[in-house]
Scaffold this active site. Structure first.
Site, PDB file in Angstrom:
ATOM      1  N   HIS A   1      12.755 -36.830 -30.285  1.00 31.41           N
ATOM      2  CA  HIS A   1      11.714 -37.415 -31.097  1.00 31.41           C
ATOM      3  C   HIS A   1      11.211 -36.319 -32.182  1.00 31.41           C
ATOM      4  O   HIS A   1       9.981 -36.124 -32.513  1.00 31.41           O
ATOM      5  CB  HIS A   1      10.513 -37.518 -30.119  1.00 31.41           C
ATOM      6  CG  HIS A   1      10.965 -38.757 -29.220  1.00 31.41           C
ATOM      7  ND1 HIS A   1      10.963 -40.054 -29.501  1.00 31.41           N
ATOM      8  CD2 HIS A   1      11.236 -38.728 -28.075  1.00 31.41           C
ATOM      9  CE1 HIS A   1      11.340 -40.799 -28.657  1.00 31.41           C
ATOM     10  NE2 HIS A   1      11.642 -39.995 -27.672  1.00 31.41           N
TER      11      HIS A   1
ATOM     12  N   TRP B   1      -3.774  -1.489  -1.222  1.00 33.86           N
ATOM     13  CA  TRP B   1      -3.755  -2.866  -1.942  1.00 33.86           C
ATOM     14  C   TRP B   1      -4.092  -3.987  -1.074  1.00 33.86           C
ATOM     15  O   TRP B   1      -3.370  -4.356  -0.096  1.00 33.86           O
ATOM     16  CB  TRP B   1      -2.447  -3.099  -2.391  1.00 33.86           C
ATOM     17  CG  TRP B   1      -2.123  -4.417  -2.966  1.00 33.86           C
ATOM     18  CD1 TRP B   1      -1.729  -5.929  -2.622  1.00 33.86           C
ATOM     19  CD2 TRP B   1      -2.473  -4.729  -4.571  1.00 33.86           C
ATOM     20  NE1 TRP B   1      -1.757  -6.720  -3.582  1.00 33.86           N
ATOM     21  CE2 TRP B   1      -2.003  -6.200  -4.608  1.00 33.86           C
ATOM     22  CE3 TRP B   1      -2.504  -4.190  -5.501  1.00 33.86           C
ATOM     23  CZ2 TRP B   1      -2.084  -6.918  -5.709  1.00 33.86           C
ATOM     24  CZ3 TRP B   1      -2.824  -4.607  -6.649  1.00 33.86           C
ATOM     25  CH2 TRP B   1      -2.775  -6.247  -6.959  1.00 33.86           C
TER      26      TRP B   1
ATOM     27  N   ASN C   1       0.711   0.006   6.043  1.00 36.20           N
ATOM     28  CA  ASN C   1       1.107  -0.703   4.962  1.00 36.20           C
ATOM     29  C   ASN C   1       1.771  -1.930   5.446  1.00 36.20           C
ATOM     30  O   ASN C   1       2.819  -1.715   6.252  1.00 36.20           O
ATOM     31  CB  ASN C   1       2.198   0.124   4.070  1.00 36.20           C
ATOM     32  CG  ASN C   1       2.846  -0.872   2.853  1.00 36.20           C
ATOM     33  OD1 ASN C   1       2.299  -1.753   2.540  1.00 36.20           O
ATOM     34  ND2 ASN C   1       4.070  -0.698   2.613  1.00 36.20           N
ATOM     35  N   GLY C   2       1.260  -3.218   5.156  1.00 41.26           N
ATOM     36  CA  GLY C   2       1.978  -4.569   5.718  1.00 41.26           C
ATOM     37  C   GLY C   2       0.836  -5.286   6.137  1.00 41.26           C
ATOM     38  O   GLY C   2      -0.215  -5.234   5.523  1.00 41.26           O
TER      39      GLY C   2
ATOM     40  N   LYS D   1       9.479 -16.119 -20.366  1.00 38.97           N
ATOM     41  CA  LYS D   1      10.203 -14.796 -19.654  1.00 38.97           C
ATOM     42  C   LYS D   1      11.061 -14.433 -21.046  1.00 38.97           C
ATOM     43  O   LYS D   1      10.758 -13.162 -21.392  1.00 38.97           O
ATOM     44  CB  LYS D   1      11.005 -15.056 -18.806  1.00 38.97           C
ATOM     45  CG  LYS D   1      10.270 -15.359 -17.490  1.00 38.97           C
ATOM     46  CD  LYS D   1       9.608 -14.116 -16.784  1.00 38.97           C
ATOM     47  CE  LYS D   1       8.274 -13.414 -17.101  1.00 38.97           C
ATOM     48  NZ  LYS D   1       7.115 -14.580 -17.120  1.00 38.97           N
TER      49      LYS D   1
ATOM     50  N   LYS E   1      -1.486  -6.959 -19.211  1.00 39.03           N
ATOM     51  CA  LYS E   1      -1.035  -7.555 -17.868  1.00 39.03           C
ATOM     52  C   LYS E   1      -2.179  -8.386 -17.543  1.00 39.03           C
ATOM     53  O   LYS E   1      -2.018  -9.394 -16.717  1.00 39.03           O
ATOM     54  CB  LYS E   1      -1.070  -6.467 -16.766  1.00 39.03           C
ATOM     55  CG  LYS E   1      -0.579  -6.976 -15.533  1.00 39.03           C
ATOM     56  CD  LYS E   1       0.721  -7.572 -15.251  1.00 39.03           C
ATOM     57  CE  LYS E   1       0.977  -8.378 -14.089  1.00 39.03           C
ATOM     58  NZ  LYS E   1       2.351  -9.065 -14.040  1.00 39.03           N
TER      59      LYS E   1
ATOM     60  N   CYS F   1       0.744  -1.079   0.142  1.00 40.80           N
ATOM     61  CA  CYS F   1      -0.046  -0.020  -0.092  1.00 40.80           C
ATOM     62  C   CYS F   1       0.980   1.329   0.075  1.00 40.80           C
ATOM     63  O   CYS F   1       2.090   1.097   0.269  1.00 40.80           O
ATOM     64  CB  CYS F   1      -0.906  -0.012   1.340  1.00 40.80           C
ATOM     65  SG  CYS F   1      -2.049  -1.332   1.484  1.00 40.80           S
TER      66      CYS F   1
ATOM     67  N   ARG G   1       1.567   1.279  -5.771  1.00 40.70           N
ATOM     68  CA  ARG G   1       1.936   0.404  -4.734  1.00 40.70           C
ATOM     69  C   ARG G   1       0.272  -0.051  -4.276  1.00 40.70           C
ATOM     70  O   ARG G   1       0.376  -1.262  -3.560  1.00 40.70           O
ATOM     71  CB  ARG G   1       2.421   1.177  -3.426  1.00 40.70           C
ATOM     72  CG  ARG G   1       3.705   1.578  -3.628  1.00 40.70           C
ATOM     73  CD  ARG G   1       4.330   2.421  -2.342  1.00 40.70           C
ATOM     74  NE  ARG G   1       4.234   1.450  -1.396  1.00 40.70           N
ATOM     75  CZ  ARG G   1       5.441   0.683  -1.110  1.00 40.70           C
ATOM     76  NH1 ARG G   1       6.255   0.569  -2.050  1.00 40.70           N
ATOM     77  NH2 ARG G   1       5.581  -0.192  -0.182  1.00 40.70           N
TER      78      ARG G   1
ATOM     79  N   GLU H   1       8.819 -21.709 -17.958  1.00 41.63           N
ATOM     80  CA  GLU H   1       8.916 -20.447 -17.444  1.00 41.63           C
ATOM     81  C   GLU H   1      10.097 -19.454 -18.011  1.00 41.63           C
ATOM     82  O   GLU H   1       9.688 -18.487 -18.415  1.00 41.63           O
ATOM     83  CB  GLU H   1       8.540 -20.373 -15.942  1.00 41.63           C
ATOM     84  CG  GLU H   1       8.487 -18.893 -15.344  1.00 41.63           C
ATOM     85  CD  GLU H   1       7.282 -17.965 -15.947  1.00 41.63           C
ATOM     86  OE1 GLU H   1       6.477 -18.670 -16.549  1.00 41.63           O
ATOM     87  OE2 GLU H   1       7.325 -16.888 -15.698  1.00 41.63           O
TER      88      GLU H   1
ATOM     89  N   GLU I   1       8.586 -13.298 -24.424  1.00 44.91           N
ATOM     90  CA  GLU I   1       7.461 -12.224 -24.187  1.00 44.91           C
ATOM     91  C   GLU I   1       7.987 -10.969 -23.844  1.00 44.91           C
ATOM     92  O   GLU I   1       7.378 -10.105 -24.133  1.00 44.91           O
ATOM     93  CB  GLU I   1       6.445 -12.648 -22.994  1.00 44.91           C
ATOM     94  CG  GLU I   1       7.061 -12.621 -21.670  1.00 44.91           C
ATOM     95  CD  GLU I   1       5.991 -12.599 -20.453  1.00 44.91           C
ATOM     96  OE1 GLU I   1       4.793 -12.182 -20.642  1.00 44.91           O
ATOM     97  OE2 GLU I   1       6.240 -13.395 -19.379  1.00 44.91           O
TER      98      GLU I   1
END
Ligand code: AGP
Length: 608
Positions: free
Chosen positions: A504, A75, A101-102, A485, A603, A2, A27, A481, A488
């Site tokens: 194969h 957030w 925040n936390g 990365k 996103k 946050c 944030r 992955e 993209e």
């Protein structure tokens, strides 16, 4: 994450706070609020929605007159986004108000203690506990009240606090969440991050854990948690405004990669209590967990790749059959869901259309769905029967890194918990697994801080056309992955292949100089993967190996080796993915790509 901002000085506080919160919207942005002392009392305005809603509600701050105030952009972690759950939170007579925040990890215990003492709660948040606890300890000395609260709460926090009895002061403190304070000719400031106050001052103080700051209009005092006054040196910020939002990192993606140690900690530690794994959010008894006969994991993109790892880890540790589906396939293949099955959907945004559709399909058939989600209050979070949040905070870069790492942690916790309740993990193994999990944040940080070797290697492959990632078992999931990365964000064609499958057909694509990244973190597969590396080298490939420190034998087959620290093989993805994230990032940077906003991508894919 946050954002918090506070100001006390000679100017109107609300416009300064709004301006600062706008710089911190990265944030968190699901709700916002301000508390300002108007000379007689504290006035509070807060609302669900983007900061713009608060700005309109307060006419740019005009409806909140006063020169002392605090503000917050949220957030959500505990309590969905709503007017009531927005910060600031306050005690009953609104004479004490706080922004946070936390995560207060022992808030349930503290809430019960305060309720037993007659306090009434109006929100679902952990933060509201702080407002009532400050009230409980406040006997006229605000510093004493603040320090007493710090001795009681566990978890992470950055706090801004107003006491109506002391309108010429703001109090601030932190533990593990960021907080800075600053001073200009017009007053003193608190903020979660530099961008919020850079417009007013470049002279800031970084508050250390459990230090308490008392801010007045023209000076500040710093104290320890035991109320001893201390001196601190200011720091002059050299960054420009844009760089400051990224905390000095060139891209949000790099900043978020470096947040992974904290992301892993924030997702892991609240679920390890008294050396046991406690996942209250499952809302299932150990008996119900033990009765699960099959798990279907459904997701897209990187979340799907995390799910592939989840398959290996859950099947390995809990011996429950796991089927992993791409959500876009699951929803149309008329999947067979049998009695005793549980569906797990994984999504950073919680808004991915295919994943949401898979959730709805499963629920329509009468199956319970667990969501592993990063955005509190998102569609998937709201519609899942149970939600296990990945507390990664807002992820701005399109290419996921920290949320992916948090998804892995959630899956590890689920796998170990299931293995434990089904009797497949004895005390010794359980302790060893917990110990290895707790080491991951530091190990990730070490890999990030030793990025030079992979960075140098990446610069050599800026012109690559085709890159292959190969691995067996969990190493195959890691390869998926790593390949995504790279492609993209650098637009270089790449494929991930089960190492044993290359021969194969696809091995025909290997030419002189083709880069093959071989991932080898599974001891029982070291030799097999080396054989596959020899196969591609024989056809001219240049082999980059990512492997464990013990696996020195790989050097006979690899041209370049990146070592990762020892961990339980089930958790190796969390470490091996770090150099692969860095590889993709530095290749993309070397090509001059728009790393945070790659072409053609969004996103969150909220359409089919
Ligand atoms: C990953 O870097 C991509 N941004 C993409 O594959 C993403 O993982 C996928 O679209 C799923 O998104 P979600 O986790 O928000 O559902």
């Amino acid at each position: 994450m946050c954002g918090i901002v506070g100001y006390i000085g000679t100017k109107q506080a609300a416009p300064i706070i709004l301006d600062g919160l706008e710089k911190l919207e990265y944030r968190g942005y699901d709700s916002a609020g301000m508390a300002v002392y108007d000379g007689k009392k504290i006035n509070i305005t807060k609302s669900v929605g983007r900061l713009k809603v608060l700005e309109n509600l307060t006419h740019g701050g005009e409806t909140l007159p006063g020169v002392c105030g605090i503000g917050h952009t949220r957030w959500a972690t505990h309590g969905a986004p709503s007017d009531t759950n927005a910060h600031p939170h306050f005690n009953k007579d609104e004479t004490i108000t706080v922004v946070h925040n936390g995560i207060i990890e022992n808030y349930i215990h503290l809430r019960q203690m305060l309720t037993d003492k007659g306090y009434e709660f109006v929100s679902d948040t952990d933060t509201e506990v702080l407002a009532h606890l400050l009230d409980y300890y406040y006997k006229g000395n605000p510093l004493e009240a603040v320090t007493k609260v710090l001795h009681r709460v566990e978890g992470s926090y950055a706090l801004g606090i107003l006491f109506a009895d002391c309108p010429d002061q703001i109090f601030a403190t932190r533990k593990d969440s960021p907080l800075i304070v600053g001073q200009s000719k017009e007053g003193c400031f608190i903020a979660s991050d530099v961008p919020a106050i850079l417009k007013y001052t470049r002279k800031v103080y970084y508050v250390d854990n459990q230090e308490v700051v008392r801010l007045r209009a023209d000076h500040m005092h710093f104290y320890t948690v035991d109320e001893e006054e201390i001196q601190k040196e200011p720091v002059t910020i050299e960054w420009d405004a844009d760089a400051a939002e990224k905390a000095g990192y060139e891209h949000f993606m790099l900043k978020e990669m470096y947040e992974q140690p904290k992301t892993v900690t924030d997702t892991l530690m609240p679920r390890i209590k008294d050396d046991d794994i406690v996942i209250d959010e499952l809302n299932m008894t150990d008996g119900e967990l033990a009765a699960i006969r099959k798990i279907h994991i459904v997701a897209c993109g990187s979340a799907y790749h995390a799910g592939v790892t989840g398959k290996y880890v859950i099947e390995g540790l809990a011996r429950i059959p796991v089927e992993v589906d791409l959500a876009s396939e699951f929803r149309y293949r008329n999947p067979i869901l049998e009695e005793g099955a549980m569906v797990v959907v994984i999504s950073q945004s919680g808004e991915t259309a295919d994943t949401l559709a898979a959730l709805r399909e499963s629920k329509a058939r009468g199956f319970k769905v667990l969501g592993i989600v990063n955005v509190v209050g998102s569609s998937i979070a709201r519609e899942a029967d149970n939600v296990m949040y990945t507390w990664a905070g807002p992820e701005i870069a399109v290419a996921t890194t920290k949320a992916y790492s948090a998804q892995l942690i959630a899956l590890y916790l689920l796998a170990v918990k299931l293995g434990r309740v089904r009797g497949g993990i004895d005390d010794q193994m359980f302790s060893s697994l917990l110990a290895d999990l707790k080491c991951l944040p530091d190990q990730i940080e070490m890999l990030l801080n030793n990025k030079q070797k992979i960075q140098k290697f990446a610069n050599r492959y800026v012109g690559a056309r085709d890159v292959f990632f190969i691995g067996r078992g969990i190493d195959y999931a890691i390869s998926l992955e790593g390949s995504l990365k790279l492609k993209e964000i650098s637009y270089i064609h790449s494929e991930a292949y089960a190492a044993g499958e290359l021969k194969h057909g696809t091995i025909s694509l290997i030419e002189e100089g083709t880069l093959v990244a071989a991932v080898s973190t599974q001891p029982d597969l070291y030799a097999k993967t080396i054989s596959n590396m020899v196969e591609v080298k024989a056809r001219g490939a240049f082999v980059l190996a990512v492997t464990c420190e013990e696996n020195k034998a790989i050097e006979k087959a690899a041209d370049y080796v990146i070592y990762i620290p020892e961990t339980n093989p089930y958790f190796a993805n969390s470490l091996a993915i770090i150099p692969l994230q860095l590889f993709g990032y530095y290749v993309a940077v070397g090509k001059g790509c728009d790393v945070d906003k790659p072409r053609n991508l969004a996103k969150s894919v909220t359409v089919e």
